[in-house]
Design a protein around this motif. Structure first.
Motif: not given
Length: 188
Positions: A55-56, A58, A82, A87, A89, A97-100, A104
């Motif tokens: 978790k957290g 990248v 996910d 995520a 990048k 960067d799939t954290s936003n 996505k």
């Protein structure tokens, strides 16, 4: 934590540039391998990187096609990350960067393009192979025997004086090859 993943397709290639970019990005752990990108199943280091992610974290690659070449594989990787709260990048595709949400969307678009590109490569390769075959190009390993040697084997088989093993030994080929050539003669 930033986790890097580098991949090249063949042993003749080198991923030093990818490693340098991943280190410059601050990746604390880097997984690398020389393996085809056609499927993610056979890529042990990719699987290890995905398993390592927490978790957290990248997962970072230099280019999207280093990660996967099909949308199915890309979505599977994205879902797995996910589900872990991680995520990924892509360095050479700014904003990927799939954290936003924007990342996505970009992931979906570029992933589709990567799959399209792979399909085009496959289609061109198939067309090239078909054209070469039409011109009489033979694929695969070259035959061990010249045409006159094949005829000599066939003549020995037709004469029936030697066993198949004796013919094979005489010509330095396997008994299976003698049978194959004998079958080809009968079919002609």
């Amino acid at each position: 934590m930033k986790i890097g993943y580098a991949r090249v397709s063949t042993t003749g290639q080198d991923y030093e540039t990818q490693l340098a970019k991943l280190k410059a990005e601050g990746c604390k752990e880097i997984f690398s391998e020389k393996q085809s990108g056609k499927s993610t199943d056979d890529r042990e280091q990719l699987q290890a990187a995905l398993k390592f992610a927490r978790k957290g974290d990248v997962l970072i690659v230099t280019k999207l096609d280093r990660l996967a070449r099909s949308m199915g594989d890309l979505w599977q990787i994205a879902r797995e990350l996910d589900n872990k709260g991680a995520a990924f990048k892509v360095l050479d595709q700014e904003g990927m960067d799939t954290s936003n949400a924007t990342g996505k969307l970009l992931f979906t678009i570029l992933g589709g393009i990567a799959e399209f590109e792979r399909d085009l490569i496959n289609a061109r390769t198939a067309e090239g192979r078909a054209a070469a075959k039409a011109k009489g190009v033979k694929f695969g390993r070259p035959g061990k025997l010249e045409a006159d040697q094949v005829e000599a084997v066939k003549a020995d088989v037709k004469a029936g004086e030697l066993s198949m093993q004796a013919i094979a030994d005489k010509h330095g080929i396997s008994r299976k090859t003698v049978y194959r050539l004998a079958g080809a003669k009968d079919a002609a």
